[in-house]
Enzyme design. Sequence first.
Site, mmCIF file in Angstrom:
data_model
loop_
_atom_site.group_PDB
_atom_site.id
_atom_site.type_symbol
_atom_site.label_atom_id
_atom_site.label_comp_id
_atom_site.label_asym_id
_atom_site.label_seq_id
_atom_site.Cartn_x
_atom_site.Cartn_y
_atom_site.Cartn_z
ATOM 1 N N GLU A 190 68.512 17.838 25.643
ATOM 2 C CA GLU A 190 69.292 19.016 26.028
ATOM 3 C C GLU A 190 68.992 20.133 25.054
ATOM 4 O O GLU A 190 69.261 20.028 23.864
ATOM 5 C CB GLU A 190 70.794 18.732 25.982
ATOM 6 C CG GLU A 190 71.338 18.087 27.229
ATOM 7 C CD GLU A 190 71.409 16.587 27.075
ATOM 8 O OE1 GLU A 190 71.977 16.154 26.058
ATOM 9 O OE2 GLU A 190 70.905 15.864 27.931
ATOM 10 N N ASP B 183 82.784 23.629 21.944
ATOM 11 C CA ASP B 183 82.068 23.054 20.815
ATOM 12 C C ASP B 183 82.846 23.105 19.512
ATOM 13 O O ASP B 183 83.569 24.054 19.241
ATOM 14 C CB ASP B 183 80.724 23.765 20.644
ATOM 15 C CG ASP B 183 79.748 23.365 21.737
ATOM 16 O OD1 ASP B 183 79.474 22.158 21.851
ATOM 17 O OD2 ASP B 183 79.301 24.243 22.501
#
Lengths: 254, 402
Positions: free
Chosen positions: A45, A56
């Site tokens: 990714e 995140d």
Amino acid sequence: MNRINKKLQEDKKLLSIYFTAGYPSLTDTVSIIEDLEKNGVDMIEIGLPFSDPLADGPTIQASSTKALKNGMTTEVLFDQLKDIRKTVSIPLIIMGYFNPMLQYGVEAFCKKCQEIGIDGLIIPDLPVDVYKEDYQAIFEKYGLINVFLITPQTSVERINFIDSVSNGFIYMVSSASVTGSSSGFGDVQTSYFKRIANMNLKNPQVIGFGISDHETFTQATEYAKGAIIGSAFIKHITENGASKTEDFVKSILN
Amino acid sequence: MEGMTKENMMNYNVNEKGYYGEFGGAFIPEMLYPNVEELRQNYLKVMAEPDFKKEFDQLLKDYVGRPSPLYFAKRLSEKYNTKIYLKREDLNHTGAHKINNTIGQILMAKRLGKTRIIAETGAGQHGVATATVCALMGLECIVYMGEIDIARQAPNVARMKMLGATVVPALSGSRTLKDATNEAIRDWINNPVNTHYIIGSAIGPHPYPDMVTRFQSVISEEIKWQLKEQIGRENPDYVVACIGGGSNAAGTYYHYLHEPDVKIIAVEAAGLGVDSGESAATSVLGHEGVIHGCKTLLMQTKDGQITEPYSISAGLDYPGVGPMHAHLCKTGRAEFMSITDDQAMNAGLDLCKLEGIIPAIESSHALAIFEERTFKPDDVVVVSLSGRGDKDLQNYIEYFKI
Ligand SMILES: Cc1ncc(COP(=O)(O)O)c(C=O)c1O
């Protein structure tokens, strides 16, 4: 056949690595991808950095901020990746937030991905409902697989809906958290992993968030087709340098 | 709105999918879906319950001190040769309109069985309003605030702590309001079951903009009967409010959105000037994009990275506007104006001298339009005085070298 689907058919547990493009240095992107493949990683990714990465934790936030400071943009990333298929053959997924794609133009973005040889996208803040209504046709036109997340809180009904819209794998978030949290899996996670495995979904599952070492990788892949490591890899290259992927991958796969 | 009649007017309210025209929606990570969906399915139902209404109205009356006065500002009106009415949200408990929303949301959170409250704050007004209602209800309260804002809004940080809240510094990004909002959202992702997120403006994923607007709509509900009492008609010629995310504005406009004879003016912070690179005038500088879970106008690079706004007023220092306002702007229903730091500060001081009211710097932006734009002598102009200036004293002192 899309490289992701082909990879998912292999008779092995898959190790997938997330890293932030343009980090630690702007020009590290391609060499990190090549090294990861060389050292036995199954899928990558590539994080397109965003100023406000809502899902995140601190590690990926910091790497994104640094990558943007280094000068990473959507254009620059596409330019860096333009010859990537000459050297790399494992599935490549771009993971990023929706706004930069929206500004590039969703169709233009998808078209570019196809030209480069990107196989799929993960866009945490593009909900499955909106995708289905507005964007699925475009993604399919350019042969891209879109990957959706599920969490321990996702209802059975919604998991089935996500399964029906997906055509690659389902990204199973290990616990209610942003990336980079958690230390090890307990009974709560294992029973969630089992519960999903027993649903016999059409799409295989790959577990992510909170996987950091051999132990958590093994635990996760006991119930799923593969696992994704992000923050732990970024921490490793932050501490040891971008060229030190080999020892990290070895430590996971043993 | 030339040629507009009530019948042929566009709908300015949210539609069943959560959009205002092309703006709004819920662009959220799957981790937030259960929470936001629970809220979406319940908010209208809960708000319509007689019990809820009764408790909300009672608290607004006895605790907040509503109705807030609608005050005819005689000397200010003389100066600008028009009729200016001030909606005195500054007289609410905790000093701003923010508490209308936090009272509503804390009651909502309780109905949904939540025991832990999180919020973001810039200037600290929304943080104080949230800490206040959490104390009132005995719920745990965590307020995220940018590290830089913590340093420049010390009195509000102290207030929140006295009220029992935990203030957590947002250390990421530019360490201001946008980042505090990111941190609050991350907290919600990490605490998906017991926690309610009290967003402080008419922003965020659907149903937040609509829910916050409805809680704030008490402002225009009162203006209607107050004007009727004072001048014999419900509709002014203009309603005016400053816009950060747009909650006091949404509340001030709400009951007038579909009244074609009422013109709407939205006032943004131009900072050092719209072209200076130090500005928060989103309607001029922004483009359509996605921020904090909704599609709206926002300030961003060509590449889609969200940029840092600037205004002397911390409450207007936000890179987006709520989706309702983006729609009002795009359709021309509202006239958008931008006011610089200097214009706002002077208008604020002017109100002190002319009317004996020290306004919040946010509200001073709305007051500054009278220097920029002429109104007819018999125009009735209602301005939302969204907050009082106590929190801004240090800013006023430094600016005017008092
Ligand atoms: C007094 C006052 N007015 C206005 C605002 C701007 O917020 P909104 O646009 O949501 O009304 C704030 C925000 O902190 C405020 O404190």
